[in-house]
Write an enzyme that holds these catalytic residues in place. Structure first.
Site, mmCIF file in Angstrom:
data_model
loop_
_atom_site.group_PDB
_atom_site.id
_atom_site.type_symbol
_atom_site.label_atom_id
_atom_site.label_comp_id
_atom_site.label_asym_id
_atom_site.label_seq_id
_atom_site.Cartn_x
_atom_site.Cartn_y
_atom_site.Cartn_z
ATOM 1 C CG ASP A 46 -0.128 -0.261 2.567
ATOM 2 O OD1 ASP A 46 0.954 0.073 2.534
ATOM 3 O OD2 ASP A 46 -1.024 -0.183 3.478
ATOM 4 C CG ASP A 94 -5.815 -5.383 2.746
ATOM 5 O OD1 ASP A 94 -5.077 -4.983 3.661
ATOM 6 O OD2 ASP A 94 -6.300 -4.492 1.989
ATOM 7 C CB CYS A 124 -10.469 -26.120 9.625
ATOM 8 S SG CYS A 124 -8.643 -25.308 9.324
ATOM 9 C CB CYS A 144 -5.276 -25.167 9.347
ATOM 10 S SG CYS A 144 -5.774 -25.186 11.323
ATOM 11 C CB CYS A 153 -7.819 -28.009 12.557
ATOM 12 S SG CYS A 153 -8.585 -26.473 12.875
ATOM 13 C CG HIS A 158 -8.061 -22.008 12.720
ATOM 14 N ND1 HIS A 158 -8.469 -23.238 12.158
ATOM 15 C CD2 HIS A 158 -8.812 -21.167 12.782
ATOM 16 C CE1 HIS A 158 -9.702 -23.057 12.086
ATOM 17 N NE2 HIS A 158 -10.299 -21.536 12.622
#
Length: 371
Positions: free
Chosen positions: A94, A267, A305, A307, A310, A336
């Site tokens: 940015d 974002d 999930c 991930c 998890c 996560h």
């Protein structure tokens, strides 16, 4: 050939939702996409390898913070931001405008730029369209943002008009300053909550023929219904063959509403910030892991999930880590949350491709509202 190009793959026939691919000098990524925020050349607590494993195709870094520390000359000396932080996929930076304008009384706006005092040590600093662009050229990010003025909410029409006109003049100066051919400059549509100003700004930016367009000045304190209203008409003013980016939005409800209106990129610091505060994002809403009800809960954060957190750890264990301030607990929640949002966007994209986005939207909205 522009450094940044957008390829439309599929569009929902009944909404504005679209699936596409954005091509950059550091690879292509599928849209719609959520971009993890690496404010100071790192996504807090996570490694680049972990981000790649969860499927992040692009991350965002912050010009304001890198301008202050360590300074763009050092990053340029290191070979650019990609080499400095060991990230070989796309990067968006940015312009620093939002951070500067959020300083309030610590900054003074003129036509030339913004004089401000560093939030670190109070020293006097100055950012202009030229300095912001040259800083991003030093950083070597793939997508760079024009220096703009983020209009606060509320703002009257006269203030918003003058501010929007200044943003357009500053964007032209950014475009004139950019000399690297391996970077793409995105303009930012401002205009406050006024449709005539949003259209005026969008039309003027389109005349500059930029490779992508962001929508700024939303999620700044206005009601969500008003944000969606502004997003409805603003997105319609943007060209279909260019990337569209909604800045600073990262909650699941706002993401699906943005996608519904044809936005490609998002974002926000939300998933990492709430993770560090002990909150997990799940398909069934937020889960505050610090709550006593999870003390003896040996299930994963989210059974849907896959991930790392998890697959390997329970709510009870992560709750313990958070309560005793162990950094590993914050890492697991951050990992996560970002995995959840990246996966969430992938599932939305698949729904668009398979002509079932409306069903996805209705099902999610029903669960989210009920929760």
């Amino acid at each position: 050939m522009p450094a940044i190009t957008y390829e439309l793959i599929k569009q929902c026939p009944t909404t504005g939702a679209r699936a596409g691919i954005i091509h950059t000098p550091h690879g292509s990524f599928e849209t719609p996409i959520f971009m993890p925020v690496g404010t100071q050349a790192t996504v807090k607590t996570l490694s680049p390898e972990e981000l790649k494993q969860m499927g992040a195709g692009i991350i965002l870094s912050n010009t304001y913070h890198l301008f202050l520390r360590p300074g763009s000359p050092l990053i340029k000396e290191a070979g650019g931001l990609h080499k400095f932080m060991n990230w070989d996929r796309a990067i968006l930076t940015d312009s620093g405008g939002f951070q500067v304008f959020s300083l309030g009384d610590l900054r003074k706006i003129t036509e030339e730029g913004v004089a401000f005092r560093s939030h670190i040590d109070g020293s006097k600093k100055f950012l202009s369209p030229e300095i912001a662009t040259k800083t991003q050229m030093d950083l070597g990010s793939d997508i760079i943002m024009a220096f703009d003025e983020c209009i606060p909410y509320p703002a009257d029409h006269d203030y918003a008009k003058k501010s929007t006109e200044r943003t357009l003049r500053w964007t032209k100066r950014c475009k004139d300053t950019l000399t690297r051919t391996d970077q793409g400059l995105f303009g930012i549509v401002q205009g406050g909550m006024y449709e005539d100003l949003r259209k005026y700004c969008a039309d003027a930016l389109i005349d500059m023929d930029l490779p992508g367009y962001a929508i700024g000045g939303l999620s700044v304190g206005e009601p969500k219904e008003l944000m969606y209203e502004v997003l409805d008409y603003t997105a319609n003013y943007l060209p279909k063959n260019k990337a569209r980016y909604l800045m600073g939005v990262g909650t699941p409800d706002c993401l699906v509403e943005g996608v519904k209106r044809g936005i490609d990129m998002f974002d926000c610091v939300f998933p990492t910030r709430v993770g560090r505060n002990g909150t997990a994002m799940t398909w069934n809403g937020r889960l505050v892991i610090k709550n006593a009800q999870y003390e003896h809960d040996f299930n994963p954060i989210d059974e849907n999930c896959d991930c790392y957190a998890c697959r390997n750890y329970s709510r009870a264990y992560i709750r313990h880590l958070v309560r005793v301030n162990e950094i590993f607990g914050l890492r697991l929640l951050t990992l996560h949350n970002l995995h959840f949002l990246i996966d969430y966007m992938k599932k939305m994209r698949q729904a668009i491709i398979e002509d079932r986005f409306v069903e996805f939207y209705n099902e999610f909205s029903r669960k989210y509202t009920a929760k």
